[in-house]
Design a protein around this motif. Structure first.
Motif, PDB file in Angstrom:
ATOM      1  N   SER A  30       0.824  -1.213   0.000  1.00 54.40           N
ATOM      2  CA  SER A  30       0.000   0.000   0.000  1.00 54.40           C
ATOM      3  C   SER A  30       0.859   1.264   0.000  1.00 54.40           C
ATOM      4  O   SER A  30       0.381   2.333  -0.379  1.00 54.40           O
ATOM      5  N   GLU A  36       1.956   9.661   2.202  1.00 50.92           N
ATOM      6  CA  GLU A  36       1.086   9.621   3.393  1.00 50.92           C
ATOM      7  C   GLU A  36       0.938   8.191   3.891  1.00 50.92           C
ATOM      8  O   GLU A  36       0.999   7.925   5.089  1.00 50.92           O
ATOM      9  N   ARG A  37       0.759   7.276   2.963  1.00 58.13           N
ATOM     10  CA  ARG A  37       0.606   5.858   3.338  1.00 58.13           C
ATOM     11  C   ARG A  37       1.916   5.317   3.897  1.00 58.13           C
ATOM     12  O   ARG A  37       1.918   4.567   4.861  1.00 58.13           O
TER      13      ARG A  37
END
Length: 135
Positions: A30, A36-37
């Motif tokens: 992911s 951000e992830r």
């Protein structure tokens, strides 16, 4: 059932262990979605473009390894290679983490996940080796 020297339970255990390790390796994929992830996964600000590229590429590589491990779970001819690849990945990360120390809680979660993966690799690898020796 005729005894052929092949235990279905051992076959399914080998498959299950490779599946678990494969899924563990798929989780960081992911991170390819963006910084951000990645920050959520590892608890680090990824605010430098070069680091973002490297970490997103790492996510792709983990995804590829995870897919291979899951695929190999259903392809007995690839299982030995899958166990070798899984051990190389997990042991190298655990060695790096333990030799460096001082990691944050998010990296601690990765360490725990890799310890779980290591247990699965040892169990599945032993069963796989036993099955190979019996054939």
């Amino acid at each position: 059932m005729t005894h052929t020297g092949k235990s279905p339970a051992m076959h399914y255990l080998t498959m299950a262990m490779l599946m678990v390790v494969g899924i563990i390796h798929l989780l960081p994929m992911s991170g390819v979605l963006g910084t951000e992830r990645l920050a959520a996964l590892y608890g680090l600000p990824i605010n430098e473009p070069n680091l973002a590229i490297l970490m997103r590429h790492r996510a792709v590589l983990f995804g590829l390894l995870g897919l291979f491990l899951v695929y190999a779970a259903f392809r007995p001819g690839l299982q030995t290679l899958a166990f070798v690849a899984g051990f190389a990945s997990v042991l190298s990360f655990l060695w790096l983490a333990w030799s460096q120390g001082g990691y944050n809680p998010q990296i601690q979660r990765v360490v725990i996940a890799d310890v779980v993966a290591l247990v699965c690799l040892v169990l599945g690898g032993l069963v796989h080796a036993y099955r190979q020796l019996r054939n």
